[in-house]
Design an enzyme around this catalytic site. Structure first.
Site, PDB file in Angstrom:
ATOM      1  CG  ASP A 106      12.716  11.974 -61.314  1.00  0.00           C
ATOM      2  OD1 ASP A 106      13.168  12.143 -60.032  1.00  0.00           O
ATOM      3  OD2 ASP A 106      11.797  11.174 -61.715  1.00  0.00           O
ATOM      4  N   GLY A 126       5.818   2.231 -59.456  1.00  0.00           N
ATOM      5  CA  GLY A 126       6.680   1.372 -58.817  1.00  0.00           C
ATOM      6  C   GLY A 126       7.921   0.881 -59.461  1.00  0.00           C
ATOM      7  CB  SER A 181       9.920   5.466 -59.682  1.00  0.00           C
ATOM      8  OG  SER A 181       8.964   6.155 -60.860  1.00  0.00           O
ATOM      9  N   GLY A 182      12.741   5.167 -60.325  1.00  0.00           N
ATOM     10  CA  GLY A 182      14.141   5.276 -59.446  1.00  0.00           C
ATOM     11  C   GLY A 182      15.069   3.784 -60.115  1.00  0.00           C
TER      12      GLY A 182
HETATM   13  N1  ARG Z   1       6.619   7.635 -61.709  1.00  0.00           N
HETATM   14  C1  ARG Z   1       6.527   6.260 -61.895  1.00  0.00           C
HETATM   15  C2  ARG Z   1       6.741   5.743 -60.606  1.00  0.00           C
HETATM   16  O1  ARG Z   1       6.797   6.521 -59.396  1.00  0.00           O
HETATM   17  C3  ARG Z   1       7.210   5.511 -63.048  1.00  0.00           C
HETATM   18  C4  ARG Z   1       6.755   6.036 -64.116  1.00  0.00           C
HETATM   19  C5  ARG Z   1       7.301   5.180 -65.457  1.00  0.00           C
HETATM   20  N2  ARG Z   1       6.204   5.371 -66.321  1.00  0.00           N
HETATM   21  C6  ARG Z   1       6.514   4.937 -67.415  1.00  0.00           C
HETATM   22  N3  ARG Z   1       5.178   4.853 -68.173  1.00  0.00           N
HETATM   23  N4  ARG Z   1       7.646   4.473 -68.092  1.00  0.00           N
HETATM   24  O2  ARG Z   1       7.037   4.577 -60.346  1.00  0.00           O
END
Ligand code: ARG
Length: 701
Positions: free
Chosen positions: A558, A650, A652-653
């Site tokens: 990812d 939010g 992510s990345g």
């Molecule tokens: N996939 C999520 C996003 O698109 C972020 C996930 C991170 N989640 C977590 N529990 N650490 O923003």
């Protein structure tokens, strides 16, 4: 009737309209001594905004009719973007004894509220002022149509203003206007019975300004009242949480509450079978309010069949002495007799056995991390084998993974392995994490090349459970916006023209072509969403490269790269994070930082100010067990297993920043999790070391 409010000064314009005759009166109230000058200057600056900014001015008015729904919208909506450099006012009036209801179905403006905005006033005129601003709301950016966005006036007038600056390509807004008889939106009253619920007026949308509600709760004799707020949103600029609550507040048993509180954290219990609850909103800013429930409890046994915490909370008895701080004040974890399957910490806490020797000090006094390695006289290899101390640095690989031959100070003649750092001249050295540590370890000094990275203005260095960052504290943090829709993902700066983000952020869906560079705009140097201060640089993208082996089901690989359309100049607020070499070691238990503008709780709203939180790297096999064997070797875990601290939607990345010496290295990319901040569910990150070669190949960095 306004003496309850502590406003310095109130200036009201009411429309007393009957038929076509409209009259106004102004009323002035006392200005405290010594404040006259500031009020005068605020008054004289009013309305100047329009001339100063040289905006085109338009004005509309509307008188609502009973049982009819009117509509106002930005010029051109929905066919074209709203016009630049314009200031528009909509004066809305209702019949006497009615109030105005304004219901936005679309709201899509530029992100930055200091450029384009909509303000709503509980009057017919604007007052441009600082301390005395009493518009009830300022809005910009994008609001999801699935969330109600309605506003009520306190009297029969309302003013909506909209300002725009230079040319922009945003659709604007549309809202329905109607009138409702005053008194239909009621609040307060007598509540009886064993249990019940009540909310602030107009909940879950915005409560009206200038409102005072009073509830008297009475439960059957001999009981006490327990009140719990599920939602509690009473924030106002200029009013800090936990302070005096001089603006909007809720008062329970004489105790005032204001600001924004996490779900279920405000509870109050009465001494008697009655409780008085007051809700007050002043003339300025409004918020979404609250949603509360009350129940009768036995005053002598306030937590029937449950454990009562020192802070009055009731928790399930099973949660006592289970290693988790369920009360919030640790009172459920004190004086415990541990079960045989638990670790008995020296300090009296009990912790689940699978946390033993995971590299994290779960007890808080290291008990769970003692006697983890090998017997004395032996050393623990990276692969957990035990070898005699004598074998350290003897030139022979006794561990089998070469870890007994690391950090021996040899900079030549070292056999290359997965654990050794490879210099530019292709020779390997045995120093662990030699890059950019200030000491040249390679013969050719290449471990200290390209080291202008990973430092911020700060020496130290809403995410769930986080806190606000300082501006410039994480200068590699980027906010990726989908044009016209606002923040979607985070990213990290690795060079003047390249960003690293998550591949799952750039996957097309039927509505948005996330894989296309034209979809995105990157904000660098950003601190507060919507606040494009002078340090902020906005860039379009030239290229988006998702990892070719990204797997949308497993989130394997990812990672993605983004090329900016032109390079940025580094500043105090914009600089890159260091990329770790493929062998860089991020040991379990070490402290790392997560940052982002993501939700500040599971299912919650995104943060405005960049949030940071401290988490720790979690042992891979412990994590893989917790996550039901869903990890691949390209994932790593970080979090706080007791829950409460994590990345969320939010984020992510964005970066998982790991301090090493005086620099930060990009250990991971925020990838996925099971919910957010749940106990035993750490955050999962893409292991950046595994992609060092790929990044180099695609970007040259
Ligand atoms: N996939 C999520 C996003 O698109 C972020 C996930 C991170 N989640 C977590 N529990 N650490 O923003």
């Amino acid at each position: 009737n306004r003496e309850k409010s502590k406003n310095l000064f109130t200036f009201c314009v009411f429309a007393l309209s009957e038929g076509s005759v409209i009259s106004y009166y102004l009323s002035e109230f006392d200005v405290p001594q010594g404040q006259e000058a500031s009020v005068d200057s605020a008054m004289s600056s009013m309305d100047k905004l329009v001339d100063k900014e040289q905006r085109r001015y338009m004005q509309f008015s509307m008188h609502t009719k009973p049982n009819e729904i009117g509509q106002i919208q930005s010029p051109g909506f929905p066919n074209s973007a709203y016009p630049p450099n314009t200031f528009i006012q909509w004066q809305l009036r209702a019949d006497p004894k009615h109030i105005i209801k304004l219901d936005f179905d679309t709201m899509n403006l530029e992100e930055d509220c200091s450029n384009d905005f909509i303000k709503i006033y509980d009057s017919l005129r604007t007052l441009v002022c600082d301390a005395l601003c009493w518009s009830h709301a300022v809005m910009c950016g994008y609001h999801s149509p699935s969330q109600p966005l309605t506003f009520l006036s306190s009297g029969n007038v309302m003013l909506v203003t909209m300002a725009s600056d230079k040319e922009n390509d945003y659709p604007g807004f549309r809202a329905k206007v109607s009138q409702v008889p005053r008194g239909t939106v009621t609040c307060g009253g007598n509540l009886m019975g064993e249990k019940g619920t009540f909310t602030s007026p107009n909940f879950p949308s915005y409560y009206p300004p200038r409102n005072l509600c009073q509830w008297s709760i009475q439960v059957p004799n001999g009981n006490a009242v327990k009140l719990t707020f599920k939602t509690f949103l009473l924030s106002e600029p200029g009013q800090k949480d936990g302070e005096d609550c001089l603006k909007d507040y809720v008062q329970v048993n004489g105790k005032k509450f204001c600001g924004e509180k996490p779900e279920g954290t405000v509870t109050e219990t009465s001494q008697t079978n009655t409780m008085e609850v007051v809700f007050f909103s002043d003339a300025s800013y409004v918020d979404r309010g609250f949603n509360a429930s009350y129940e009768a409890i036995n005053a002598k046994d306030p937590c029937p069949k449950q454990f009562q915490c020192r802070n009055q909370r009731c928790i399930k008895t099973e949660l006592q002495c289970d290693g988790w701080n369920d009360c919030g004040d640790m009172s459920d974890e004190l004086d415990c007799k541990c079960k045989p399957q638990d670790i008995s910490c020296k300090n009296g806490l009990c912790k689940p056995m699978f946390w033993k020797c995971d590299g994290v000090d779960d007890c808080g006094d290291q008990t769970d991390e003692l006697n983890c390695g090998c017997k004395s006289g032996l050393v623990t290899c990276k692969n957990n084998e035990c070898v005699s101390e004598k074998h350290l640095c003897d030139g022979i690989d006794n561990c089998g993974d070469g870890s007994d031959e690391l950090n021996c100070g040899r900079s030549t003649g070292v056999l290359c392995s997965d654990l050794t750092y490879k210099c530019k001249n292709n020779k390997c050295i045995d120093t662990v994490n030699p890059e950019c540590d200030g000491t040249p370890d390679c013969e050719d000094g290449s471990d200290e090349e390209n080291c202008d990275c990973g430092r911020s203005l700060f020496k130290t260095s809403r995410i769930v459970g986080g806190e606000n960052t300082q501006d410039g504290e994480f200068p590699w943090q980027v906010s990726l916006h989908v044009k016209g829709a606002g923040h979607v993902c985070g990213a990290s700066i690795i060079s003047p023209q390249w960003l690293v983000t998550a591949a799952h952020c750039v996957q097309d869906d039927p509505r948005t072509r996330y894989s296309q560079p034209g979809t995105w705009e990157a904000y660098l140097g950003l601190h507060i969403q919507g606040n494009t201060a002078k340090n902020v640089v906005k860039r379009n993208l030239k290229q988006v490269i998702a990892h070719p082996n990204y797997n949308a089901y497993t989130y394997d690989n990812d990672i993605a790269l983004m090329e900016l359309d032109s390079p940025v100049t580094y500043s105090d607020y914009i600089r890159p994070i260091c990329l770790p070499s493929p062998q860089h070691d991020f040991p379990a238990g070490s402290t790392v930082w997560i940052t982002g503008w993501g939700a500040t709780r599971e299912g919650g709203f995104a943060a405005k100010v960049l949030q940071k939180a401290e988490v720790r790297i979690i042992n891979y096999s412990v994590c893989n067990d917790l996550m039901k064997a869903q990890l691949t070797s390209r994932m790593l875990c970080a979090g706080v297993l007791t829950g409460g601290v994590d990345a969320c939607q939010g984020d992510s990345g964005g970066p998982l920043s790991s301090p090493s010496g005086s620099r930060m290295f990009l250990a991971g990319v925020v990838s996925w999790g099971d919910g957010c901040a749940r106990r035993n569910k750490p955050g999962i990150y893409t292991t950046v070391t595994k992609f060092r070669g790929w990044v180099k190949e695609k970007t040259g960095v």
